[in-house]
Scaffold this motif. Structure first.
Motif, PDB file in Angstrom:
ATOM      1  N   TYR A 128       1.060  -1.051  -0.450  1.00 60.89           N
ATOM      2  CA  TYR A 128      -0.092   0.347   0.306  1.00 60.89           C
ATOM      3  C   TYR A 128       0.581   1.090  -0.151  1.00 60.89           C
ATOM      4  O   TYR A 128       0.905   2.533  -0.629  1.00 60.89           O
ATOM      5  N   LYS A 129       1.737   1.830   1.216  1.00 59.78           N
ATOM      6  CA  LYS A 129       3.057   2.327   1.086  1.00 59.78           C
ATOM      7  C   LYS A 129       3.345   2.841  -0.388  1.00 59.78           C
ATOM      8  O   LYS A 129       3.962   3.856  -0.700  1.00 59.78           O
ATOM      9  N   GLN A 130       4.154   1.310  -1.112  1.00 60.96           N
ATOM     10  CA  GLN A 130       4.601   1.945  -2.120  1.00 60.96           C
ATOM     11  C   GLN A 130       3.761   1.518  -3.080  1.00 60.96           C
ATOM     12  O   GLN A 130       4.457   2.222  -4.395  1.00 60.96           O
ATOM     13  N   GLY A 131       3.539   1.091  -3.058  1.00 62.03           N
ATOM     14  CA  GLY A 131       2.111   1.092  -4.162  1.00 62.03           C
ATOM     15  C   GLY A 131       1.304   2.623  -4.720  1.00 62.03           C
ATOM     16  O   GLY A 131       0.978   2.713  -6.420  1.00 62.03           O
ATOM     17  N   LEU A 132       1.437   3.681  -3.720  1.00 66.87           N
ATOM     18  CA  LEU A 132       0.245   4.645  -3.663  1.00 66.87           C
ATOM     19  C   LEU A 132       0.823   5.620  -3.735  1.00 66.87           C
ATOM     20  O   LEU A 132       1.615   5.173  -2.913  1.00 66.87           O
ATOM     21  N   PRO A 133       1.059   6.537  -4.628  1.00 67.26           N
ATOM     22  CA  PRO A 133       1.788   7.992  -4.926  1.00 67.26           C
ATOM     23  C   PRO A 133       1.408   9.018  -3.179  1.00 67.26           C
ATOM     24  O   PRO A 133       0.250   8.176  -2.604  1.00 67.26           O
ATOM     25  N   GLU A 134       2.479   8.563  -3.324  1.00 65.87           N
ATOM     26  CA  GLU A 134       2.940   9.820  -1.319  1.00 65.87           C
ATOM     27  C   GLU A 134       1.445  10.831  -1.340  1.00 65.87           C
ATOM     28  O   GLU A 134       0.619  10.821  -0.353  1.00 65.87           O
ATOM     29  N   PRO A 135       1.054  11.482  -1.980  1.00 64.42           N
ATOM     30  CA  PRO A 135      -0.103  12.575  -2.064  1.00 64.42           C
ATOM     31  C   PRO A 135      -1.167  12.089  -2.245  1.00 64.42           C
ATOM     32  O   PRO A 135      -2.409  12.790  -1.342  1.00 64.42           O
ATOM     33  N   VAL A 136      -2.169  10.398  -2.878  1.00 59.61           N
ATOM     34  CA  VAL A 136      -2.749  10.111  -2.500  1.00 59.61           C
ATOM     35  C   VAL A 136      -3.020   9.210  -1.048  1.00 59.61           C
ATOM     36  O   VAL A 136      -3.745   9.369   0.045  1.00 59.61           O
ATOM     37  N   ARG A 137      -1.996   8.713  -0.394  1.00 62.54           N
ATOM     38  CA  ARG A 137      -1.404   8.430   0.772  1.00 62.54           C
ATOM     39  C   ARG A 137      -2.275   8.975   2.344  1.00 62.54           C
ATOM     40  O   ARG A 137      -2.897   9.151   2.780  1.00 62.54           O
ATOM     41  N   ASP A 138      -0.830  10.439   1.552  1.00 57.67           N
ATOM     42  CA  ASP A 138      -1.158  11.380   2.445  1.00 57.67           C
ATOM     43  C   ASP A 138      -2.754  11.760   2.806  1.00 57.67           C
ATOM     44  O   ASP A 138      -3.863  12.851   3.854  1.00 57.67           O
ATOM     45  N   GLY A 139      -3.930  11.961   1.948  1.00 61.00           N
ATOM     46  CA  GLY A 139      -5.255  12.325   1.399  1.00 61.00           C
ATOM     47  C   GLY A 139      -5.873  11.360   2.460  1.00 61.00           C
ATOM     48  O   GLY A 139      -6.695  11.773   2.542  1.00 61.00           O
ATOM     49  N   ILE A 140      -5.728  10.302   1.977  1.00 60.24           N
ATOM     50  CA  ILE A 140      -6.299   9.033   2.789  1.00 60.24           C
ATOM     51  C   ILE A 140      -6.477   8.949   4.377  1.00 60.24           C
ATOM     52  O   ILE A 140      -7.163   9.272   5.115  1.00 60.24           O
ATOM     53  N   HIS A 141      -5.109   9.856   5.265  1.00 59.97           N
ATOM     54  CA  HIS A 141      -4.817   9.573   6.155  1.00 59.97           C
ATOM     55  C   HIS A 141      -5.479  10.978   6.550  1.00 59.97           C
ATOM     56  O   HIS A 141      -6.014  10.743   7.257  1.00 59.97           O
ATOM     57  N   ASN A 142      -5.441  11.926   5.773  1.00 59.36           N
ATOM     58  CA  ASN A 142      -6.149  13.420   6.647  1.00 59.36           C
ATOM     59  C   ASN A 142      -7.745  13.381   6.731  1.00 59.36           C
ATOM     60  O   ASN A 142      -8.406  13.629   7.493  1.00 59.36           O
ATOM     61  N   PHE A 143      -8.007  11.946   5.738  1.00 61.20           N
ATOM     62  CA  PHE A 143      -9.347  12.714   5.342  1.00 61.20           C
ATOM     63  C   PHE A 143     -10.435  11.670   7.067  1.00 61.20           C
ATOM     64  O   PHE A 143     -10.870  11.687   8.140  1.00 61.20           O
ATOM     65  N   LEU A 144      -8.882  10.440   7.129  1.00 59.93           N
ATOM     66  CA  LEU A 144      -9.740   9.433   8.198  1.00 59.93           C
ATOM     67  C   LEU A 144      -9.490  10.265   9.387  1.00 59.93           C
ATOM     68  O   LEU A 144     -10.185   9.804  10.792  1.00 59.93           O
ATOM     69  N   TYR A 145      -8.985  10.937   9.436  1.00 60.31           N
ATOM     70  CA  TYR A 145      -7.958  11.395  10.831  1.00 60.31           C
ATOM     71  C   TYR A 145      -9.515  12.698  10.965  1.00 60.31           C
ATOM     72  O   TYR A 145      -9.381  13.112  12.090  1.00 60.31           O
ATOM     73  N   ASN A 146      -9.628  14.018  10.230  1.00 61.66           N
ATOM     74  CA  ASN A 146     -10.190  14.651   9.723  1.00 61.66           C
ATOM     75  C   ASN A 146     -11.664  14.079  10.699  1.00 61.66           C
ATOM     76  O   ASN A 146     -12.530  14.843  11.714  1.00 61.66           O
TER      77      ASN A 146
END
Length: 343
Positions: A128-146
């Protein structure tokens, strides 16, 4: 004449002592003032000087987290009798410690969870970490914590921290609108500068003095305590009440849960490696790492600084960086656990 003779006789009688002297067997004890009292003499020959009294060391403050000193007492015995040496061990539990009455079951659950993690969860999280671009992963991370911000806001209110509650509410409002439903953490950037904080009902219980309770290592869930397990359940009940029942719809809840697990595992990958590589029992290291992280978060709620695990250790939602100071139990030394980032 007769009157004069009687007067002379009475004068002679007054010169005679009123009572005879005290017999030889009577002992007259002098009165001694309080400030003249002296200490007893040394103990009899053959009895050690240490056996005549107890010496108690200074007991440190329990809130400091340091174990109390061991106190040894040697009862005094008369000469000729066999001496008995006793030992009284006085200990105090560190604030972060939790009892572990189910240590054997927890250790087996830990081993089973580790096997599943190595075989399934860790490879998927790395993919998951290597397959998705960092901006996409950051967006998912921010959305879940929001999504958690309303629960964080509520618990700051329960803790009477109105300033942090208002900041959390402002974060949620800014990120949910300008930040495109929370995928971009606009509130953390200039000029807003509102940091993300983790909080929950388990923190509120701890804030008001509710102890950890027994430690638990649940299969596929990980480390927790009775207090944290109950507090987490209350948070999950409160979330749909504050965000709407849509967050409990399986069409949303299942993908969000899977992405949340992968995101968390990928975020803490370096931390898990460091704790596993630390000297000592892997289960005990994982248990104490969790408990000390929780105590560091609670200390921050009380405004206590310098009691955490290291300068790079934040809330439970953020992976620590740098070096972890893993404290030992029963006065064991502190172990420095460096976290090496994965290339």
């Amino acid at each position: 004449m007769a009157i004069a003779a009687v007067a002379i006789w009475l004068a002679r009688v007054e010169q005679v002592p009123a009572s005879p002297p005290a017999p030889a067997s009577t002992v007259m004890m002098p009165v001694v003032a309080a400030d003249q009292v002296t200490t007893p003499a040394a103990p009899p020959t053959g009895v050690p000087a240490a056996a005549s009294a107890e010496t108690l060391p200074t007991v440190p403050d329990v809130a400091s987290g340091e174990p109390l000193a061991t106190v040894q007492t040697v009862p005094a015995t008369p000469e000729g009798e066999q001496q008995a040496t006793g030992s009284i061990v006085v200990t105090a539990r560190n604030p972060w410690e939790a009892p572990d009455p189910l240590a054997d079951i927890n250790a087996k659950s830990f081993a089973a969870t580790e096997d599943v993690d190595r075989a399934v969860v860790a490879p998927l999280s790395r993919a998951y970490k290597q397959g998705l671009p960092e901006p996409v992963r950051d967006g998912i991370h921010n959305f879940l914590y929001n999504l958690r911000e309303p629960v964080v806001f509520l618990n700051f209110l329960l803790q009477h921290k109105l300033g942090k509650a208002v900041e959390t509410l402002a974060r949620f409002a800014v990120n949910s609108t300008v930040g495109v439903i929370g995928t971009i953490d606009i509130a953390r950037r200039k000029p807003v500068r509102l940091p993300r904080r983790s909080n929950g009902f388990s923190n509120t219980l701890a804030f008001y003095g509710v102890p950890n309770g027994p430690f638990l290592y649940l299969p596929l869930v990980g480390p927790t305590t009775v207090r944290d397990l109950f507090g987490g359940a209350v948070d999950r009940i409160a979330m749909p009440l504050m965000l709407g029942r849509g967050v409990t719809d399986p069409k949303f809840a299942v993908p969000a849960g899977v992405l949340g697990a992968l995101d968390h595992r990928a975020e803490f990958d370096d931390t898990f490696k460091a704790v596993r590589a630390a000297p000592g029992d892997p289960y005990a290291n994982a248990r104490d790492f969790y408990l000390q992280r929780r105590q560091a978060e609670i200390d921050q709620l009380h405004g206590r600084r310098g009691t955490g695990m290291g300068s790079g250790v934040g809330g439970m939602s953020e992976a620590p960086k740098g070096t972890i100071r893993l404290k030992g139990r029963n006065g064991d030394r502190v172990r420095e656990v460096p976290i090496a980032p994965t290339p």
